[in-house]
Enzyme design. Structure first.
Site, mmCIF file in Angstrom:
data_model
loop_
_atom_site.group_PDB
_atom_site.id
_atom_site.type_symbol
_atom_site.label_atom_id
_atom_site.label_comp_id
_atom_site.label_asym_id
_atom_site.label_seq_id
_atom_site.Cartn_x
_atom_site.Cartn_y
_atom_site.Cartn_z
ATOM 1 N N SER A 14 7.533 4.093 -5.525
ATOM 2 C CA SER A 14 7.600 2.408 -5.364
ATOM 3 C C SER A 14 7.840 1.982 -3.854
ATOM 4 O O SER A 14 8.209 2.793 -3.234
ATOM 5 C CB SER A 14 9.014 2.118 -6.441
ATOM 6 O OG SER A 14 9.623 2.004 -5.587
ATOM 7 N N ASP A 15 7.354 0.748 -4.300
ATOM 8 C CA ASP A 15 7.486 0.090 -2.614
ATOM 9 C C ASP A 15 8.830 0.210 -2.612
ATOM 10 O O ASP A 15 9.855 0.069 -3.465
ATOM 11 C CB ASP A 15 6.815 -1.035 -2.061
ATOM 12 C CG ASP A 15 6.424 -1.377 -1.085
ATOM 13 O OD1 ASP A 15 7.638 -0.945 -0.122
ATOM 14 O OD2 ASP A 15 5.772 -2.233 -0.675
#
Ligand code: NOJ
Length: 763
Positions: free
Chosen positions: A283-284
């Site tokens: 994920s960011d």
């Protein structure tokens, strides 16, 4: 031959066996731990703004992470670049972990670690996949030497709106160029084997559509049509996956209403199902946690379950990870443990393939030697030379061959920190060559070089979330007097043969969370340029930037404009090579350069509709054409294109079968006085079909080096891949039977044209 940490002996079956034997011993909490990546922020100066924005107390952050390491609940760390620290934290990880599973260390090695390359948009402007691959191979070598196994790069987001500051991190507006640059970067980072002590996993990002943020506002929602998504925004990701990228990072925003990080269609169907991606997805930062912020999850347990369920394997977290709630989600029946296991398998497989179990630590002496390797600086210098774009050169003012005295003016001319650009945290500023330094080194005692910043450096008033790294910008002397400094700069310019003015955005105005609603030069820079030009001394403007700026005044009044971007640690040396003509500029713009912010978003590759004659005049107050077209870039030489033909000429109903190609040839001649490079660009336009297609689309390019008078034939092949497009009505890939116009030349307005007709097998 670089050392192979797994002795080159690993087969796929062995990897699977090792993964399964670890997995069967793991508790739910240990599994969730493998899927958690923590930032490790040591020694950060306190920054209240950032702490409030991120809701994190940085002073507690290292202790919190170390406590998690001791419990064996961490799979990965990021933001550690000191080899002694990566070793120390790796030891804590292994000792804290019952099964001795090492951590994988990631970092934003965007355009170099210690040796800083030009920013990515500049690398794209080189239109030279070879120099890009060599540059990122240097970055990989330095990163792996200090214990970083994986980079959050390349950013392959298409950007057609320069208000968005992250345009600097990508390859610009075009999917074909973007795909070529993406593939070159992946190859540079990863090489042939991830077990090499010189390579790292590449993590193309941000999947997908992030560059189309509404209004150019970073993190804002993205609404992309089916056609734009498939034809424009996804191709660079597909190219990166085809090049073997081992990781993909999700994007922050909603894509057509669904958060990208919880988007099972994007991650599981497209990326894994259709493209066959076998690596892991991260994920960011905080993006799984933020599924709650999007209103996509009621609480962190649901956010975690939705994230991992959608195909996001690893959560990048600053604190309070949603994935810590995965065991509870499994126990509550919200998540099938088999889904969790699949994600854990992907992380373990990456660690095994990297050779982390065999060699979790790095040799600190070797790291120091690798970081100091002078060969790395040579690659950075070549990349900076090849990236610069000559926008204008009236009367052949450049190169400066006869100038007896030079005044260097501008607040960016001697700023090391600005020269290397954004996304650089671990650099040795003393080895950065500024433009002033490069010009002085080049001229030695041959010509006097004077210098004045002209305006104060403290005009850098833009708050940036990255300022917390305590960057060392030039300091204005005590009692700085604005009017007197401007007068001094003007006087120096008046007394010199030539004034070289270096202007642009301060590096903290661009990058993440650095959107602008105006593309003008910041502060008093334009006034400084106008005052210098008013002296009558010939002016060369060097633009330091990562996005197109408003150059309308300069394009009319300044004879020579060279876009040097943020050229990196050897930037000043490369700029001097260009300014004095040791090398001719050969870069080309990777985006259309708008006249004004009111024109954006903008692309050369638009379709035509009602009243096409007025297409160039859609505004009352401004042309709708760019100031400089996509692909534009001048040279100290000149080039002629001739003998354009295809091997289908004379064949009346050629059928383009699967695997079939049309061969296009053209002759390029250097008609000028110097050895120089030209980027021959091939564009196509489909005249009619079952959708409206862009007026031009780039479908081939070659950077060619030619001696004066030399001619070379360039050959391009167009196959079904180049002629296929996603048709939103058919909801499928389509090749139309049609006539295709081909244009060849040095930019997207190329006039030399031919055409061919294809009848597809499906007609
Ligand atoms: C947030 C950015 O969007 C992403 O590109 C970056 O890799 C991570 N932070 C880690 O720094």
């Amino acid at each position: 031959m670089p050392e192979d940490l797994t002795s080159g002996l690993l087969t796929d079956t062995e990897v699977t066996q090792r993964v399964e034997s670890l997995l069967e011993q793991m508790s739910l909490a240990e599994k969730a731990g493998q899927l958690t990546q923590f930032f490790y922020f040591n020694n950060l100066p306190p920054s209240q703004d950032i702490e409030e924005t991120l809701r994190v107390d940085f002073s507690q952050q290292p202790a919190m992470v170390e406590a998690e390491l001791a419990k064996g609940h961490v799979g990965s760390l990021l933001f550690v670049t000191d080899p002694a620290e990566t070793n120390r934290l790796q030891r804590l990880t292994i000792e804290g972990n019952r099964l001795g599973i090492p951590a994988i260390f990631g970092f934003d090695v965007i355009h170099g670690l210690r040796t800083i390359l030009p920013v990515p948009i500049a690398l794209a402007a080189s239109w030279d996949p070879d120099v890009i691959e060599r540059g990122q191979a240097v970055a990989a070598r330095e990163a792996r030497a200090v214990g970083i196994h994986w980079t959050f790069a390349p950013m392959v987001d298409i950007a057609r709106d320069p208000r968005w500051g992250r345009i600097v991190e990508g390859a610009g507006e075009d999917p074909y160029l973007g795909a070529a640059v993406a593939a070159a970067q992946v190859k540079g980072f990863q090489g042939d084997s991830l077990a090499s002590a010189e390579r790292v996993i590449a993590g193309p990002k941000h999947f997908a559509g992030y560059g189309a943020a509404l209004g150019g506002r970073d993190y804002d929602e993205v609404n992309l049509s089916d056609s734009e998504l498939w034809n424009v925004y996804l191709p660079p990701f597909k190219a990166a996956v085809d090049a073997g990228a081992g990781n993909i990072m999700t994007a922050y925003m909603d894509l057509n209403g669904i958060p990208a990080t919880g988007n099972a269609w994007l991650l599981n169907e497209v990326l894994r199902g259709e493209w066959g991606f076998e690596g892991f997805v991260v994920s960011d930062a905080q993006a799984v946690h933020n599924l709650r912020t999007h209103g996509f999850a009621a609480d962190l347990a649901q956010a975690g379950a939705r994230g991992v369920g959608a195909g996001c394997d690893l959560e990048m977290a600053i604190g309070d990870p949603a994935f810590a709630h995965l065991p509870a989600a499994v126990e509550a029946g919200m998540l099938d443990e088999r889904v969790l296991d699949t994600a854990v398998r992907r992380i373990l497989a990456a660690k095994i393939r990297l050779g982390l179990f065999e060699q979790p630590y790095v040799d600190e002496d070797r790291a120091r030697a690798v970081l100091a390797d002078p060969a790395h600086r040579e690659v950075a210098r070549a990349a900076a030379q090849r990236s610069a774009v000559l926008l204008r050169n009236d009367g052949g003012l450049l190169p400066l061959t006869g100038a007896e005295s030079i005044a260097v003016i501008g607040p960016l001319a001697d700023s090391r920190r600005d020269t290397i650009g954004p996304w650089v945290f671990d650099y040795d500023s003393t080895e950065t060559v500024t433009v002033l330094q490069g010009i002085r080194d080049h001229l030695g005692d041959h010509a006097p070089v004077t210098y004045a910043p002209g305006i104060r450096s403290a005009q850098r008033t833009f708050p940036s979330m990255f300022d917390m790294w305590g960057d060392n910008y030039p300091v204005d002397p005590e009692g700085f007097d604005d009017a007197a400094e401007l007068d001094r700069a003007v006087a120096l310019a008046r007394d010199a043969d030539v004034a070289v003015v270096v202007l642009g955005e301060w590096q903290n105005m661009i990058g993440e969370a650095a959107s602008r609603s105006d593309l003008g030069f910041p502060g008093d820079q334009l006034a400084l340029l106008q005052a210098v030009c008013a002296t009558g001394t010939p002016v060369v403007l060097l633009v330091m930037n990562g996005r197109p700026l408003d150059l309308r005044w300069a394009a009319e009044h300044v004879p020579a404009i060279l876009d040097i971007w943020y050229p990196g640690s050897q930037g000043g040396a490369a700029v001097a090579d260009l300014v004095f003509g040791d090398v001719s500029p050969g870069g080309k713009l990777p985006f259309s350069w708008p006249r004004t912010v009111g024109q954006v978003p903008m692309t050369y590759s638009h379709t035509v509709s009602h009243e096409p004659v007025n297409q160039a005049r859609r505004y009352w107050d401004e042309a709708s054409t760019p100031l400089f077209p996509f692909g534009h870039g001048l040279s100290y030489s000149s080039f002629d294109y001739s003998d354009l033909s295809t091997d289908l000429q004379g064949i009346t109903t050629p059928v383009l079968a699967a695997g079939g190609t049309v061969t296009v040839t053209v002759t390029v001649t250097n008609t000028g006085p110097t050895q120089a490079d030209e980027v021959a660009q091939l564009y196509i336009h489909q005249r009619h079909g079952t959708a409206s297609r862009p007026v031009r689309e780039l479908k081939g390019f070659q950077r060619i080096s030619l001696a004066p008078g030399e001619s070379r034939q360039a050959t391009f092949r167009l196959g079904r891949d180049e002629l296929t497009y996603w048709n939103a009505a058919a909801r499928d890939w389509v090749v139309d039977g049609t006539t295709v116009d081909v244009y060849l030349g040095g930019d997207s307005t190329a006039e030399l044209t031919t055409s061919f007709t294809v009848t597809t097998a499906q007609d």
